[in-house]
Design a protein around this motif. Sequence first.
Motif, PDB file in Angstrom:
ATOM      1  N   GLY A 135      44.935  66.954  44.027  1.00  0.00           N
ATOM      2  CA  GLY A 135      45.918  67.675  43.230  1.00  0.00           C
ATOM      3  C   GLY A 135      47.333  67.605  43.749  1.00  0.00           C
ATOM      4  O   GLY A 135      48.181  68.419  43.366  1.00  0.00           O
ATOM      5  N   ARG A 136      47.644  66.612  44.586  1.00  0.00           N
ATOM      6  CA  ARG A 136      48.959  66.541  45.216  1.00  0.00           C
ATOM      7  C   ARG A 136      49.899  65.537  44.544  1.00  0.00           C
ATOM      8  O   ARG A 136      51.073  65.489  44.892  1.00  0.00           O
ATOM      9  CB  ARG A 136      48.803  66.199  46.698  1.00  0.00           C
ATOM     10  N   LEU A 137      49.394  64.727  43.631  1.00  0.00           N
ATOM     11  CA  LEU A 137      50.215  63.753  42.911  1.00  0.00           C
ATOM     12  C   LEU A 137      49.998  63.974  41.421  1.00  0.00           C
ATOM     13  O   LEU A 137      49.228  63.258  40.777  1.00  0.00           O
ATOM     14  CB  LEU A 137      49.856  62.315  43.318  1.00  0.00           C
ATOM     15  N   LYS A 138      50.682  64.932  40.859  1.00  0.00           N
ATOM     16  CA  LYS A 138      50.402  65.391  39.502  1.00  0.00           C
ATOM     17  C   LYS A 138      50.577  64.294  38.457  1.00  0.00           C
ATOM     18  O   LYS A 138      49.837  64.233  37.485  1.00  0.00           O
ATOM     19  CB  LYS A 138      51.308  66.577  39.159  1.00  0.00           C
ATOM     20  N   ASP A 139      51.589  63.440  38.610  1.00  0.00           N
ATOM     21  CA  ASP A 139      51.877  62.426  37.603  1.00  0.00           C
ATOM     22  C   ASP A 139      51.258  61.073  37.924  1.00  0.00           C
ATOM     23  O   ASP A 139      51.555  60.075  37.257  1.00  0.00           O
ATOM     24  CB  ASP A 139      53.400  62.267  37.447  1.00  0.00           C
ATOM     25  N   PHE A 140      50.418  61.031  38.913  1.00  0.00           N
ATOM     26  CA  PHE A 140      49.798  59.769  39.339  1.00  0.00           C
ATOM     27  C   PHE A 140      48.758  59.322  38.320  1.00  0.00           C
ATOM     28  O   PHE A 140      47.992  60.133  37.784  1.00  0.00           O
ATOM     29  CB  PHE A 140      49.151  59.967  40.707  1.00  0.00           C
ATOM     30  N   ASP A 141      48.707  58.021  38.055  1.00  0.00           N
ATOM     31  CA  ASP A 141      47.732  57.447  37.113  1.00  0.00           C
ATOM     32  C   ASP A 141      46.697  56.656  37.909  1.00  0.00           C
ATOM     33  O   ASP A 141      46.924  55.505  38.282  1.00  0.00           O
ATOM     34  CB  ASP A 141      48.454  56.544  36.114  1.00  0.00           C
ATOM     35  N   ASN A 142      45.559  57.287  38.170  1.00  0.00           N
ATOM     36  CA  ASN A 142      44.556  56.626  39.009  1.00  0.00           C
ATOM     37  C   ASN A 142      43.949  55.413  38.316  1.00  0.00           C
ATOM     38  O   ASN A 142      43.607  54.413  38.960  1.00  0.00           O
ATOM     39  CB  ASN A 142      43.463  57.614  39.422  1.00  0.00           C
ATOM     40  N   VAL A 143      43.801  55.468  36.997  1.00  0.00           N
ATOM     41  CA  VAL A 143      43.212  54.341  36.263  1.00  0.00           C
ATOM     42  C   VAL A 143      44.138  53.134  36.306  1.00  0.00           C
ATOM     43  O   VAL A 143      43.709  52.011  36.581  1.00  0.00           O
ATOM     44  CB  VAL A 143      42.897  54.746  34.812  1.00  0.00           C
ATOM     45  N   ALA A 144      45.416  53.343  36.034  1.00  0.00           N
ATOM     46  CA  ALA A 144      46.376  52.243  36.059  1.00  0.00           C
ATOM     47  C   ALA A 144      46.503  51.650  37.463  1.00  0.00           C
ATOM     48  O   ALA A 144      46.608  50.426  37.628  1.00  0.00           O
ATOM     49  CB  ALA A 144      47.741  52.719  35.563  1.00  0.00           C
ATOM     50  N   THR A 145      46.474  52.508  38.476  1.00  0.00           N
ATOM     51  CA  THR A 145      46.548  52.021  39.860  1.00  0.00           C
ATOM     52  C   THR A 145      45.335  51.178  40.204  1.00  0.00           C
ATOM     53  O   THR A 145      45.452  50.098  40.803  1.00  0.00           O
ATOM     54  CB  THR A 145      46.669  53.207  40.824  1.00  0.00           C
ATOM     55  N   THR A 146      44.164  51.662  39.828  1.00  0.00           N
ATOM     56  CA  THR A 146      42.940  50.908  40.088  1.00  0.00           C
ATOM     57  C   THR A 146      42.982  49.558  39.394  1.00  0.00           C
ATOM     58  O   THR A 146      42.666  48.523  40.002  1.00  0.00           O
ATOM     59  CB  THR A 146      41.713  51.707  39.609  1.00  0.00           C
ATOM     60  N   GLN A 147      43.379  49.545  38.121  1.00  0.00           N
ATOM     61  CA  GLN A 147      43.430  48.294  37.378  1.00  0.00           C
ATOM     62  C   GLN A 147      44.427  47.328  37.990  1.00  0.00           C
ATOM     63  O   GLN A 147      44.177  46.117  38.081  1.00  0.00           O
ATOM     64  CB  GLN A 147      43.777  48.562  35.912  1.00  0.00           C
ATOM     65  N   SER A 148      45.568  47.832  38.447  1.00  0.00           N
ATOM     66  CA  SER A 148      46.574  46.976  39.070  1.00  0.00           C
ATOM     67  C   SER A 148      46.036  46.306  40.335  1.00  0.00           C
ATOM     68  O   SER A 148      46.239  45.107  40.555  1.00  0.00           O
ATOM     69  CB  SER A 148      47.823  47.801  39.400  1.00  0.00           C
ATOM     70  N   ILE A 149      45.341  47.085  41.149  1.00  0.00           N
ATOM     71  CA  ILE A 149      44.785  46.512  42.383  1.00  0.00           C
ATOM     72  C   ILE A 149      43.685  45.503  42.043  1.00  0.00           C
ATOM     73  O   ILE A 149      43.591  44.434  42.660  1.00  0.00           O
ATOM     74  CB  ILE A 149      44.234  47.629  43.287  1.00  0.00           C
ATOM     75  N   ILE A 150      42.849  45.825  41.079  1.00  0.00           N
ATOM     76  CA  ILE A 150      41.790  44.899  40.664  1.00  0.00           C
ATOM     77  C   ILE A 150      42.391  43.556  40.255  1.00  0.00           C
ATOM     78  O   ILE A 150      41.904  42.483  40.641  1.00  0.00           O
ATOM     79  CB  ILE A 150      40.967  45.507  39.521  1.00  0.00           C
ATOM     80  N   GLU A 151      43.460  43.591  39.461  1.00  0.00           N
ATOM     81  CA  GLU A 151      44.096  42.351  39.016  1.00  0.00           C
ATOM     82  C   GLU A 151      44.731  41.592  40.182  1.00  0.00           C
ATOM     83  O   GLU A 151      44.732  40.363  40.197  1.00  0.00           O
ATOM     84  CB  GLU A 151      45.121  42.672  37.940  1.00  0.00           C
ATOM     85  N   THR A 152      45.221  42.331  41.175  1.00  0.00           N
ATOM     86  CA  THR A 152      45.760  41.683  42.375  1.00  0.00           C
ATOM     87  C   THR A 152      44.656  40.963  43.142  1.00  0.00           C
ATOM     88  O   THR A 152      44.848  39.835  43.641  1.00  0.00           O
ATOM     89  CB  THR A 152      46.429  42.721  43.293  1.00  0.00           C
ATOM     90  N   LEU A 153      43.491  41.575  43.212  1.00  0.00           N
ATOM     91  CA  LEU A 153      42.391  41.015  44.001  1.00  0.00           C
ATOM     92  C   LEU A 153      41.740  39.803  43.346  1.00  0.00           C
ATOM     93  O   LEU A 153      40.917  39.123  43.971  1.00  0.00           O
ATOM     94  CB  LEU A 153      41.342  42.087  44.268  1.00  0.00           C
ATOM     95  N   VAL A 154      42.092  39.538  42.082  1.00  0.00           N
ATOM     96  CA  VAL A 154      41.637  38.299  41.448  1.00  0.00           C
ATOM     97  C   VAL A 154      42.215  37.087  42.190  1.00  0.00           C
ATOM     98  O   VAL A 154      41.589  36.025  42.266  1.00  0.00           O
ATOM     99  CB  VAL A 154      42.058  38.261  39.962  1.00  0.00           C
ATOM    100  N   GLN A 155      43.403  37.253  42.760  1.00  0.00           N
ATOM    101  CA  GLN A 155      44.050  36.143  43.454  1.00  0.00           C
ATOM    102  C   GLN A 155      43.188  35.683  44.637  1.00  0.00           C
ATOM    103  O   GLN A 155      42.455  36.455  45.242  1.00  0.00           O
ATOM    104  CB  GLN A 155      45.434  36.562  43.951  1.00  0.00           C
ATOM    105  N   PRO A 156      43.261  34.397  44.965  1.00  0.00           N
ATOM    106  CA  PRO A 156      42.447  33.873  46.085  1.00  0.00           C
ATOM    107  C   PRO A 156      42.723  34.628  47.367  1.00  0.00           C
ATOM    108  O   PRO A 156      43.827  35.127  47.599  1.00  0.00           O
ATOM    109  CB  PRO A 156      42.915  32.413  46.192  1.00  0.00           C
TER     110      PRO A 156
END
Length: 381
Positions: free
Chosen positions: A359-380
């Motif tokens: 509850g310390r990052l009220k405006d944080f988007d956990n889904v968007a953050t997760t998706q962004s990291i997932i797309e980064t990890l596609v890279q070799p």
Amino acid sequence: MKEIKVLVVGGGIGGLATAIAMRGKGFAVDVIERSSDMHASVFGVGIIQPFNALRALDAIGCAQQCLEFGYSTRAWGKTLNAEGVEVRQMPGATIPGSNLPPMNGITRPKLHEILTTRANDVGVNIAYSTTVSSYEQGANGVDVVFSNDTAAHYDVMVAADGTYSKLREDITGDDTKPAYNGQSAFRVNIPRVIDGEMEIDRIILQHAPHGMAGFVPIGPDLAYMFFNTSWDKSVRYEAAELPAVLREQLKGFGGLTGAVRDRYISDDANIVLRPIEWMIADGPWHRDRLVMIGDAAHAFLPHMGQGAAQAIEDGVVLAEALAEHDDYEAAFASYFERRYDRCRRVIQACVDIGEWEKGRLKDFDNVATTQSIIETLVQPI
């Protein structure tokens, strides 16, 4: 430098993966493990294998068995509110040109069995109930004395001895220790289909103000539930007390989590409770011929299921670097350069997700953050 002898200290997921990768490059490899056998070193319930973990496992010949014995998904996951109503989809990603799924779940004992069998098959020597008593680095390698009073010489020694590595300080020169993020995680195995109708066919996250419940399929008929919640690390319970504690923690949840709480968190449920800790060591990750991988170098929070994935990637990259470079310093520098920023970005995302769950990052988007990291990890890697 191609014909080198390697000692891997630690027979966990990262250590075994590293040993297999090293053998794939033609190196002679010994693994020592302080536990008494393959099963004694396995803790926890199930494990998430994201697509990048599967890619690294494929590189060492283990991915197909993991898919065979686990449960692969068609998408990464979805989120529910506290009442159990679907809020958002989490599509995840796949690797272009690969048939690997977005995610596979498997039990930790089965993964350990797959890795151990593969290591034995490719000629890795594994010694249990064995530790390093002392070692000395010289110009030509490392002289090691073991707890069974034997000794051997190695060109490279790999510290794969976990979050509380005894060898890390020898590399970093400081007393780097993991930090507690203020949360602990409950975990318990459950059926994959709840009450004959609620199917756990991907990661399912159900959030409430006091914590995050999650579900991961790990076999045709098996899944596991986790619950991350703010927790005083000094508060501990006996195993027999944990079912009642977890049921209390899950009050207020409806839907899937409520059904699991009422049906499967019985007094005889085998529940694991662990603190959530993290750490990443500043570079370099080696000193002379001693180099660290996995949790010894970077202990991940569990929020994206990347701890084991990154340890396996470490092993693949380290083996490649040693095979590609004729100089050990150059090899270790290349390994660190390819690994540090990748690991750091994922760890920071997990730290942020943990803060949001508290509850310390009220405006944080956990889904968007997760998706962004997932797309980064596609890279070799």
